[in-house]
Design an enzyme around this catalytic site. Sequence first.
Site, PDB file in Angstrom:
ATOM      1  N   GLN A 149       0.840  -1.204   0.000  1.00  8.79           N
ATOM      2  CA  GLN A 149       0.000   0.000   0.000  1.00  8.79           C
ATOM      3  C   GLN A 149       0.874   1.253   0.000  1.00  8.79           C
ATOM      4  O   GLN A 149       1.617   1.493   0.946  1.00  8.79           O
ATOM      5  CB  GLN A 149      -0.907  -0.008   1.238  1.00  8.79           C
ATOM      6  CG  GLN A 149      -1.823   1.189   1.373  1.00  8.79           C
ATOM      7  CD  GLN A 149      -2.671   1.099   2.624  1.00  8.79           C
ATOM      8  OE1 GLN A 149      -2.245   0.541   3.636  1.00  8.79           O
ATOM      9  NE2 GLN A 149      -3.876   1.628   2.580  1.00  8.79           N
ATOM     10  N   GLU A 267     -10.647  -2.182   5.317  1.00  6.82           N
ATOM     11  CA  GLU A 267      -9.532  -2.649   6.138  1.00  6.82           C
ATOM     12  C   GLU A 267      -9.988  -3.380   7.387  1.00  6.82           C
ATOM     13  O   GLU A 267      -9.249  -4.173   7.953  1.00  6.82           O
ATOM     14  CB  GLU A 267      -8.662  -1.454   6.519  1.00  6.82           C
ATOM     15  CG  GLU A 267      -7.327  -1.813   7.091  1.00  6.82           C
ATOM     16  CD  GLU A 267      -6.390  -0.617   7.133  1.00  6.82           C
ATOM     17  OE1 GLU A 267      -5.178  -0.825   7.231  1.00  6.82           O
ATOM     18  OE2 GLU A 267      -6.862   0.520   7.068  1.00  6.82           O
ATOM     19  N   GLU A 383      -5.145   9.322  17.384  1.00 11.43           N
ATOM     20  CA  GLU A 383      -5.608  10.713  17.333  1.00 11.43           C
ATOM     21  C   GLU A 383      -6.577  10.920  16.166  1.00 11.43           C
ATOM     22  O   GLU A 383      -7.626  11.559  16.309  1.00 11.43           O
ATOM     23  CB  GLU A 383      -4.412  11.666  17.203  1.00 11.43           C
ATOM     24  CG  GLU A 383      -3.521  11.743  18.431  1.00 11.43           C
ATOM     25  CD  GLU A 383      -2.576  10.556  18.568  1.00 11.43           C
ATOM     26  OE1 GLU A 383      -1.910  10.444  19.606  1.00 11.43           O
ATOM     27  OE2 GLU A 383      -2.507   9.730  17.635  1.00 11.43           O
TER      28      GLU A 383
END
Length: 398
Positions: A149, A267, A383
Amino acid sequence: MTLPEQGPPDRSLPESTLPGTAAGDAASGLRAQARAWLEEQLSGAFAHARGLGGPGREHEGHELRHAWERHLGKAGWTCLGWPERYGGRAASLADQVAFHEEYARADAPARVGLIGEGLIGPTILEFGTDEQKDRFLPPIRRGDELWCQGYSEPEAGSDLANVRTSARLEGGEWVITGQKVWTSLAHVANWCFVLCRTEPGSRRHHGLSYLLVPMDRPGVEVRPIVQLTGTSEFNEVFFDGARTAAANVLGAPGDGWRVAMATLGHERGASTLGQQIGFRRELAKVIETARRTGAADDPVLRDRLVQSWLELEIMRLNALRMLRPDPGPEASIAKLYWSEWHRRLGELAQAVQGRAGLVGEPDELRRLYLFSRADTIYAGSSEIQRNIIAERTLGLPR
């Protein structure tokens, strides 16, 4: 507080617990079939493949694991959810979960074709032309071609829209220049899906395209990055005038952001419950070590062990609640939860070993501690996951 005798129970998943699936024996039938096949194959020619690979251990037995990937494909155990036209079984979520659980329970080797099957394959099914599907899907299903990726860059990690890698059309080919980083398994991949800027002067998520790039071409250089564990499963990838065919753009040119976000949506799926069986195995090892070292007699550590046990049960229930073909932004809840839990488990693994865990060659528990530090960063940092939950799920302002 009483310490559990072992890790959380290794439960099977009843068909009736899955939203959107019909009641019946389909999943239990496939589960039994998968269990028998895996036991037979992993006791024969592939007996030495048991337990190889996994996070922080991707260097282990790559050639053997690649042979195993092809063996899975030949037997029809890859890409279960894909349409039958492309070699899949059009399997229900219940069937897919059953297989992933049995695969983990059998201690089968870590898959080398996971990025192809789990990320780019479903994206090609969604956005690809018929020609692209016919070209790229069969080698993924057979285990012949491996993928990596090409998203993150030195200046575009969690802020993915800041990508600077560029591509231009020249003589019927895309010519690519730039750098990608933290590219898992690039050193063994045949192809990379690359998010790059194809409209000069464009900014943020505009003017991006999603290109399919062969890794064996001139102008592609892979440099391993040494991890805390001492291994190198991810890499820097440099594109210096690397070329790919003009037809190897997935979706329309300039529409790369939408395609890239769809890939991320694939995913987190049915394999999550298989992953949790591995977590149970690790927690059981931590509890066993705590008893052996006497750490279980410490009330603070004992409380942390029990809390970890309870949180893993909650993780499973949360995964079942969110298991559907398109979980949406709520999938960030699951990713945030398991990655933070696994990092804490790594810290607990060190704590129960005491001083002995600080010296000598890394063992299973120290590798768990070292690599689990990455869990809260890769596949979307904690985050960023909190931002997604706040903005897209709770409706809070940016």
